[in-house]
Design a protein around this motif. Structure first.
Motif, PDB file in Angstrom:
ATOM      1  N   CYS A  37       0.875  -1.161  -0.040  1.00  0.00           N
ATOM      2  CA  CYS A  37       0.009   0.119   0.023  1.00  0.00           C
ATOM      3  C   CYS A  37       0.773   1.023   0.168  1.00  0.00           C
ATOM      4  O   CYS A  37       1.620   1.400   0.981  1.00  0.00           O
ATOM      5  N   SER A  38       0.635   2.198  -0.841  1.00  0.00           N
ATOM      6  CA  SER A  38       1.230   3.525  -0.745  1.00  0.00           C
ATOM      7  C   SER A  38       0.152   4.533  -1.576  1.00  0.00           C
ATOM      8  O   SER A  38      -0.919   4.365  -1.698  1.00  0.00           O
ATOM      9  N   ARG A  39       0.682   5.768  -1.436  1.00  0.00           N
ATOM     10  CA  ARG A  39      -0.220   6.903  -2.091  1.00  0.00           C
ATOM     11  C   ARG A  39      -0.480   6.804  -3.237  1.00  0.00           C
ATOM     12  O   ARG A  39      -1.611   7.119  -3.758  1.00  0.00           O
ATOM     13  N   ARG A  43      -2.167  -2.742  -3.589  1.00  0.00           N
ATOM     14  CA  ARG A  43      -2.142  -4.231  -4.142  1.00  0.00           C
ATOM     15  C   ARG A  43      -2.264  -5.143  -3.299  1.00  0.00           C
ATOM     16  O   ARG A  43      -1.546  -5.147  -2.296  1.00  0.00           O
ATOM     17  N   ALA A  44      -2.584  -6.185  -3.680  1.00  0.00           N
ATOM     18  CA  ALA A  44      -2.752  -7.501  -2.811  1.00  0.00           C
ATOM     19  C   ALA A  44      -2.753  -8.630  -3.415  1.00  0.00           C
ATOM     20  O   ALA A  44      -3.621  -8.811  -4.611  1.00  0.00           O
ATOM     21  N   ALA A  45      -2.268  -9.926  -3.167  1.00  0.00           N
ATOM     22  CA  ALA A  45      -2.518 -10.902  -3.705  1.00  0.00           C
ATOM     23  C   ALA A  45      -2.374 -12.182  -2.497  1.00  0.00           C
ATOM     24  O   ALA A  45      -1.763 -12.213  -1.680  1.00  0.00           O
ATOM     25  N   ALA A  46      -3.642 -12.991  -2.856  1.00  0.00           N
ATOM     26  CA  ALA A  46      -3.709 -14.042  -1.805  1.00  0.00           C
ATOM     27  C   ALA A  46      -3.356 -15.554  -2.483  1.00  0.00           C
ATOM     28  O   ALA A  46      -3.969 -15.619  -3.793  1.00  0.00           O
ATOM     29  N   GLY A 138       5.483  -7.326   8.526  1.00  0.00           N
ATOM     30  CA  GLY A 138       4.736  -6.070   8.312  1.00  0.00           C
ATOM     31  C   GLY A 138       5.768  -5.034   8.393  1.00  0.00           C
ATOM     32  O   GLY A 138       6.665  -4.787   9.353  1.00  0.00           O
ATOM     33  N   ASP A 139       5.661  -4.132   7.463  1.00  0.00           N
ATOM     34  CA  ASP A 139       6.712  -2.665   7.681  1.00  0.00           C
ATOM     35  C   ASP A 139       5.693  -1.879   7.236  1.00  0.00           C
ATOM     36  O   ASP A 139       5.317  -1.224   6.214  1.00  0.00           O
ATOM     37  N   THR A 186       4.008  -2.628   3.586  1.00  0.00           N
ATOM     38  CA  THR A 186       3.934  -3.990   3.138  1.00  0.00           C
ATOM     39  C   THR A 186       3.486  -4.925   4.185  1.00  0.00           C
ATOM     40  O   THR A 186       3.754  -4.674   5.109  1.00  0.00           O
ATOM     41  N   PHE A 187       2.763  -5.826   3.621  1.00  0.00           N
ATOM     42  CA  PHE A 187       2.479  -7.033   4.755  1.00  0.00           C
ATOM     43  C   PHE A 187       2.799  -8.320   3.985  1.00  0.00           C
ATOM     44  O   PHE A 187       2.143  -8.572   2.834  1.00  0.00           O
ATOM     45  N   ILE A 188       3.278  -9.238   4.869  1.00  0.00           N
ATOM     46  CA  ILE A 188       3.664 -10.566   4.007  1.00  0.00           C
ATOM     47  C   ILE A 188       3.225 -11.681   5.176  1.00  0.00           C
ATOM     48  O   ILE A 188       3.593 -11.676   6.338  1.00  0.00           O
ATOM     49  N   LEU A 189       2.371 -12.470   4.501  1.00  0.00           N
ATOM     50  CA  LEU A 189       2.103 -13.708   5.531  1.00  0.00           C
ATOM     51  C   LEU A 189       2.325 -15.100   4.671  1.00  0.00           C
ATOM     52  O   LEU A 189       1.815 -15.281   3.632  1.00  0.00           O
ATOM     53  N   ARG A 190       2.979 -15.957   5.317  1.00  0.00           N
ATOM     54  CA  ARG A 190       2.962 -17.462   4.467  1.00  0.00           C
ATOM     55  C   ARG A 190       2.814 -18.326   5.685  1.00  0.00           C
ATOM     56  O   ARG A 190       3.519 -18.359   6.735  1.00  0.00           O
ATOM     57  N   MET A 191       1.992 -19.456   5.503  1.00  0.00           N
ATOM     58  CA  MET A 191       1.814 -20.457   6.483  1.00  0.00           C
ATOM     59  C   MET A 191       1.320 -21.749   5.830  1.00  0.00           C
ATOM     60  O   MET A 191       1.064 -21.642   4.608  1.00  0.00           O
ATOM     61  N   GLN A 192       1.716 -22.694   6.581  1.00  0.00           N
ATOM     62  CA  GLN A 192       1.087 -24.207   6.023  1.00  0.00           C
ATOM     63  C   GLN A 192       0.055 -24.631   6.917  1.00  0.00           C
ATOM     64  O   GLN A 192      -0.261 -24.547   7.905  1.00  0.00           O
TER      65      GLN A 192
END
Length: 227
Positions: A37-39, A43-46, A138-139, A186-192
């Motif tokens: 996310c910015s000004r 964008r996002a992708a799952a 997350g940052d 930015t946000f990043i999530l990864r899980m099993q």
């Protein structure tokens, strides 16, 4: 000859089913999410991936796209906005009929939830035991209208960050901005999801029980207990 052919067919089907069950037990489901996310844009992708199969939803730049991939190759692409706009007329008529059906009272919903909760709890416990967090990062750059509110949020985020410090998979950084409103990062999530077969077994075990099916039909408006 016919008996031999039938035996070969049944043996092949059995081998395929056993291989599928073994894959469902050994091959984890990978769930990942990336958001930016910015000004200028957001964008996002799952993504949900199992073996060579992968389903991905991308949102951003004015598009909402569903993609199906096999072995990294795109085999299907659908625009979610077009799919929503092209809802079949029959589906709308059925939906209107469903809306005409009398809704359950709050007490009935509570009774249904109470009856289904033991089964749902077992499913949730199975899902929880199967989850394995690989990355949660997350940052964020945050600035609210009130500098005081920004400071409060920053304090909570800092406390949460140090509380989660031992968890190497989790890293969340917030940079406060006190002179203007801003939200970027930015946000990043990864899980099993390990051993998805156990989750399917828990769901199937619940659905095989007649009281559960009756309660679900009651909530969906397709029937009532005892019908």
């Amino acid at each position: 000859m016919a008996a031999t052919l039938l035996f070969v067919v049944l043996l092949t089907v059995a081998v395929i089913l056993l291989a599928l069950l073994l894959a469902l037990y050994l091959v984890p489901v990978i769930v990942s999410t990336v958001a930016d996310c910015s000004r200028e844009r957001a964008r996002a992708a799952a993504t949900v991936a199992w073996g060579i199969a992968e389903a991905r939803i991308r949102v951003g730049d004015g598009a909402q796209v569903l993609e199906i991939l096999l072995a990294g190759r795109r085999v299907m692409t659908r625009d979610l906005e077009e799919l929503a706009a092209a809802e079949p007329k029959e589906g709308k008529e059925e939906k209107k009929k469903e809306e005409r059906k009398p809704a359950l009272s709050a007490r009935e919903y509570l009774d249904v939830a109470g009856d289904l909760w033991p089964h749902l709890r077992r499913i949730l416990e199975t899902v929880y035991r199967s989850l394995c967090l690989e990355t949660l990062r997350g940052d964020i750059v945050l600035g609210l209208e009130s500098p005081a509110d920004t400071g409060v949020v920053y304090g909570y985020c800092t406390a949460a960050r140090y509380a989660l410090w031992p968890a190497e998979a989790i890293d969340f950084v917030m940079t406060p901005v006190f002179d203007r409103e801003i939200f970027e990062g930015t946000f990043i999530l990864r899980m099993q999801v390990r051993r998805p077969l156990l989750i399917l077994i828990a769901v199937a075990r619940a659905l095989l029980k007649k009281p559960v099916r009756e309660r679900l039909r009651q909530v969906s408006g397709r029937g009532a207990p005892g019908a």
